[in-house]
Structures are given as structure tokens and as C-alpha cells.
Design a protein around this motif. Structure first.
Motif, short mmCIF file in Angstrom:
data_model
loop_
_atom_site.label_atom_id
_atom_site.label_comp_id
_atom_site.label_asym_id
_atom_site.label_seq_id
_atom_site.Cartn_x
_atom_site.Cartn_y
_atom_site.Cartn_z
N UNK A 107 0.84 -1.20 0.00
CA UNK A 107 0.00 0.00 0.00
C UNK A 107 0.88 1.25 0.00
N UNK A 108 1.92 1.24 0.82
CA UNK A 108 2.84 2.38 0.85
C UNK A 108 3.46 2.63 -0.52
N UNK A 109 3.83 1.55 -1.19
CA UNK A 109 4.40 1.68 -2.53
C UNK A 109 3.40 2.31 -3.50
N UNK A 110 2.15 1.85 -3.42
CA UNK A 110 1.11 2.36 -4.30
C UNK A 110 0.83 3.84 -4.04
N UNK A 111 0.84 4.23 -2.75
CA UNK A 111 0.43 5.59 -2.38
C UNK A 111 1.60 6.57 -2.32
N UNK A 112 2.80 6.09 -2.54
CA UNK A 112 3.95 7.00 -2.59
C UNK A 112 4.39 7.50 -1.23
N UNK A 113 4.21 6.68 -0.18
CA UNK A 113 4.71 7.06 1.14
C UNK A 113 5.79 6.05 1.55
N UNK A 114 6.26 6.17 2.79
CA UNK A 114 7.35 5.31 3.26
C UNK A 114 6.84 4.26 4.25
N UNK A 115 7.60 3.16 4.36
CA UNK A 115 7.27 2.09 5.30
C UNK A 115 8.54 1.30 5.60
N UNK A 116 8.40 0.32 6.47
CA UNK A 116 9.54 -0.49 6.89
C UNK A 116 9.18 -1.98 6.84
N UNK A 117 10.14 -2.80 6.47
CA UNK A 117 9.94 -4.24 6.55
C UNK A 117 9.85 -4.70 7.99
N UNK A 118 9.07 -5.74 8.23
CA UNK A 118 8.85 -6.24 9.59
C UNK A 118 9.16 -7.73 9.65
N UNK A 119 10.09 -8.10 10.53
CA UNK A 119 10.52 -9.49 10.77
C UNK A 119 11.44 -9.99 9.65
N UNK A 120 11.10 -9.67 8.41
CA UNK A 120 11.96 -9.99 7.27
C UNK A 120 12.21 -8.71 6.48
N UNK A 121 13.06 -8.78 5.49
CA UNK A 121 13.46 -7.56 4.79
C UNK A 121 12.33 -6.94 3.99
N UNK A 122 11.56 -7.78 3.26
CA UNK A 122 10.39 -7.35 2.48
C UNK A 122 10.72 -6.33 1.39
N UNK A 123 11.98 -6.24 1.04
CA UNK A 123 12.42 -5.23 0.06
C UNK A 123 11.70 -5.37 -1.27
N UNK A 124 11.46 -6.61 -1.70
CA UNK A 124 10.89 -6.83 -3.02
C UNK A 124 9.45 -6.33 -3.14
N UNK A 125 8.77 -6.12 -2.00
CA UNK A 125 7.37 -5.69 -2.04
C UNK A 125 7.22 -4.18 -2.13
N UNK A 126 8.28 -3.46 -1.85
CA UNK A 126 8.20 -1.99 -1.87
C UNK A 126 9.57 -1.42 -2.17
N UNK B 43 9.29 2.42 -1.51
CA UNK B 43 8.72 2.85 -0.23
C UNK B 43 9.50 2.35 0.98
N UNK B 44 10.08 1.18 0.89
CA UNK B 44 10.76 0.58 2.05
C UNK B 44 12.04 1.35 2.34
N UNK B 45 12.12 1.89 3.57
CA UNK B 45 13.30 2.64 4.00
C UNK B 45 14.35 1.73 4.63
N UNK B 46 13.90 0.78 5.41
CA UNK B 46 14.78 -0.19 6.06
C UNK B 46 13.88 -1.29 6.62
N UNK B 47 14.43 -2.16 7.44
CA UNK B 47 13.66 -3.27 7.99
C UNK B 47 14.22 -3.66 9.35
N UNK B 48 13.33 -4.23 10.16
CA UNK B 48 13.77 -4.97 11.34
C UNK B 48 13.73 -6.44 10.96
N UNK B 49 14.87 -7.10 11.00
CA UNK B 49 14.97 -8.49 10.56
C UNK B 49 15.25 -9.39 11.75
N UNK B 50 14.42 -10.42 11.92
CA UNK B 50 14.62 -11.39 12.99
C UNK B 50 15.51 -12.52 12.48
#
Length: 359
Positions: free
Chosen positions: A227-246, A249-256
Motif C-alpha cells: 500500500x505504501x508503494x502504491x500511495x507513494x509514502x514510506x514504510x519499513x519491513x517487519x521481521x523480514x526484509x520485504x524489500x521486493x514488495x516496496x 517505499x521501504x526505507x529499512x527493515x527490522x529483521x529477525x
């Protein structure tokens, strides 16, 4: 054949057979089970735990046999799943969600010979260990980035359940953001689920409608990032990097990173040194990692790195006073840091957080 010769031969055969069985049993792989609250394809929480399971297989090869059950609801279903695993010869079972705590303890009492490990819980027994990550440390790092990157001064937070782990994360992120941006506000939407892409997407849209231009989450799917990618705002990956989804939009991630812990604990079962312990580690240990920065200016990255490096060095604690509670009462005096007991039971917002904490 004389009777005594026959008996002697039978004894030798029996001894040999018994010895053979003993050797076979000694070589049997250690069975290790994992119970996941979501699908391993969530590319978040359960995915990262399963990466740890795969790391165990890679480390020990045919000395171990791993299995997992995914998308197991918290409650009676978890108890049934645990009992099924315990009855099927597993020596060690990892239960990877907060709501599995009481089912784990109940089944553990019924199978004292089986070892259990419960993620993010706080109840331990002779054959039940607990483990978790200091996610709030990662929230302080990305909260710093969020505070600097927001242009509306409004950060959104998608929260799962009002348990201490989630409340800690909200407070840590907000305090870090406010430290670099005194005008920042935080809006929270509680979805009362760990993973539901539809609800998570709806929450992201609701936060954007409230003026949020940076979104954080304590839920498991990458839906908020899409959604962040679609709307042109920023977000962060949670638990995993999730880079490929945004990718934008993805600024960084918390990776477990659970792999080292799982490898260590399985090894302890194999060599007989396993004990029921409490483990709560963070960035310094590598159990919490910060993903690569993306679209983050150098000065903002440097500020985030300073927080991360300070946590590793022990010179920075995300909960350092002066801090008041949301109701204005004093919590931590200047220079005072929160003790682990208070953090593990945190059931209040800090001053400045909008909204009421659900009961």
C-alpha cells in the motif's frame, strides 16, 4: 545341537540384535518440531522462523529431522498440534507465537521427556524454555529514521494485539522519532491479528487518510508495504526484509535472525546440555538486524547508525529518562533506564502517544 549350545547361540544372537538396535537408535535423527501462527509464505514472522528451521537442517544434516505446522491458531488448536507433535517422537518443539504460551505449558506437563521452547513468552517450566528478541531496539533505529523522513509529522503504526511486546515497540518507535522531531505524532490502528493481509492493507489506508506519510507495523504480512508503494509514502519491513514488495517505499527493515539460536539449542539437545532458560537478546547479539537503508539521506542514516551503535556498545538505551507516562505521571527520571521487568510487562503508553490503549 545340544540345548546349552542352542541357548548360548540364542543369547549371542539376542545380544547382537539388541546391540544392533541400540546402535540404530543412537543414530536415529533428533526430531525437532516448529509450530507457526502464520504461513511460511508470509515473508515475515513465520517465514523467518522457518528460515531458522532450514538452517538447523543445513547445520546438522541427517542428524536431525525437522517438521512444522503452519497457520496454527492460538488456543485449543495449538494444544492439539503440540500434543500431536509430542506423541510422534519429537525431542524438541519450538512454539513461535505469544498465544501459544499456556498450551505449551499444559502439553509440556503431559510430556515431561519432551523439551519445549516458547517464543516471546514469560512462563517457564522444567522442560519449557523461553526466548525472544529485543525488537524495541530495532524500533528505536527505524523510529529515528521515521522521525526524520516524515513531512506531515504524522507516523502510522499498525499494531496486532495489546501485549507488552507490541506496546514496547510503539513506545520505543515514538520516543526515538520524537527525539529527532519534537513535532511528530503517532497514529495507531489495532487489527487484533498477527496476519491478515486484507486487514493490514485497510489499516494502512486508514492511517494514510489520517495524514500519515510513514508507516510502521507489528503484523506479519507485506501488505502495508505494498500500500505504501502504491500511495507513494514510506514504510519499513517487519521481521523480514520485504524489500521486493516496496522497492521505493521501504526505507529499512527490522529483521529477525533466529537461525543461530535454533542451531545452538538443537545442538544442546543432541549433546545433552539443554536446560530450560530465558533468552532475550537484541541487536548486539545479531538476533535483531537492521536492513539496508533505501532512499535514506546520509545524515539520517548516520543518525540511525549512531542509535544502533550506541545500543550495541551499551551506551544508549531506548528507554532512558526523563520519560512520563501518557497520563502525565512520572515514569523514568533523567538518566534513568527502564529495567527488564518493567519492559516485559509494559502496559501503558508514554506521554505524547495518541489514543487509548485497548484492554
Amino acid at each position: 545341537m545340544e540345548r546349552r549350545t542352542f541357548l548360548a547361540g540364542l543369547g549371542a544372537t539376542t545380544a547382537a540384535t539388541t546391540l544392533g538396535l541400540g546402535r540404530a537408535r543412537a543414530q536415529d535423527p533428533v526430531k525437532v518440531g516448529f509450530i507457526y501462527v502464520g504461513p511460511i509464505g508470509d515473508f515475515g514472522w513465520s517465514y523467518q522462523h522457518d528460515q531458522g528451521r532450514l538452517a538447523v537442517e543445513e547445520e546438522y544434516g541427517d542428524k536431525v529431522q525437522t517438521s512444522y505446522l503452519e497457520s496454527v491458531p492460538e488456543g485449543p488448536d495449538a494444544e492439539r498440534a503440540l500434543r500431536q507433535m509430542a506423541q510422534s517422537g519429537h525431542s524438541l518443539i519450538f512454539t513461535t507465537s505469544f498465544g501459544y504460551m499456556n498450551p505449551t505449558l499444559k502439553v509440556a506437563k503431559q510430556f515431561p521427556q519432551v523439551k519445549f521452547e516458547h517464543a516471546t513468552g514469560y512462563k517457564r517450566d522444567a522442560n519449557v524454555a523461553t526466548y525472544g528478541s529485543r525488537f524495541y531496539e530495532g524500533r528505536a533505529v527505524i523510529g529515528t529514521i521515521a522521525g526524520r523522513m516524515t513531512k506531515t509529522n504524522t507516523i502510522g503504526y499498525i499494531a496486532s494485539f495489546p501485549i507488552p511486546e507490541v506496546v514496547r515497540g510503539i513506545n520505543s518507535a515514538f520516543l526515538a522519532a520524537r527525539a529527532v522531531n519534537p513535532d511528530v505524532k503517532i497514529k495507531i490502528v489495532w487489527v487484533n491479528t498477527w496476519i491478515d493481509p486484507g486487514k493490514e492493507a485497510d489499516a494502512a489506508n486508514a492511517l494514510i487518510e489520517q495524514g500519515c506519510d510513514v508507516i510502521m507495523q507489528h503484523t506479519d504480512s507485506p501488505a502495508p508495504l505494498t500500500i505504501a508503494e502504491e500511495k507513494g509514502i514510506y514504510a519499513f519491513g517487519q521481521a523480514a526484509d520485504m524489500k521486493e514488495y516496496a522497492p521505493t517505499a521501504r526505507l529499512s527493515s527490522i529483521i529477525d535472525d533466529w537461525a543461530p539460536y535454533y542451531i545452538e539449542r538443537v545442538g544442546m539437545v543432541m549433546d545433552g546440555t539443554w536446560e530450560a532458560t530465558d533468552t532475550w537478546k537484541g541487536i548486539a547479539s545479531g538476533m535483531v538486524k537492521i536492513g539496508d537503508y533505501n532512499n535514506v539521506p546520509e545524515d539520517v542514516a548516520a543518525q540511525a547508525d549512531a542509535i544502533k551503535d550506541g545500543i550495541v556498545a551499551g551506551t544508549h538505551h531506548p528507554f532512558t529518562g526523563p520519560i512520563k507516562k501518557q497520563d502525565g505521571s512520572d515514569w523514568l527520571a533523567a538518566g534513568e533506564t527502564a529495567d527488564d521487568g518493567t519492559l516485559l510487562g509494559m502496559n501503558f503508553y508514554v506521554e505524547g502517544v495518541d489514543g487509548e490503549l485497548p484492554s
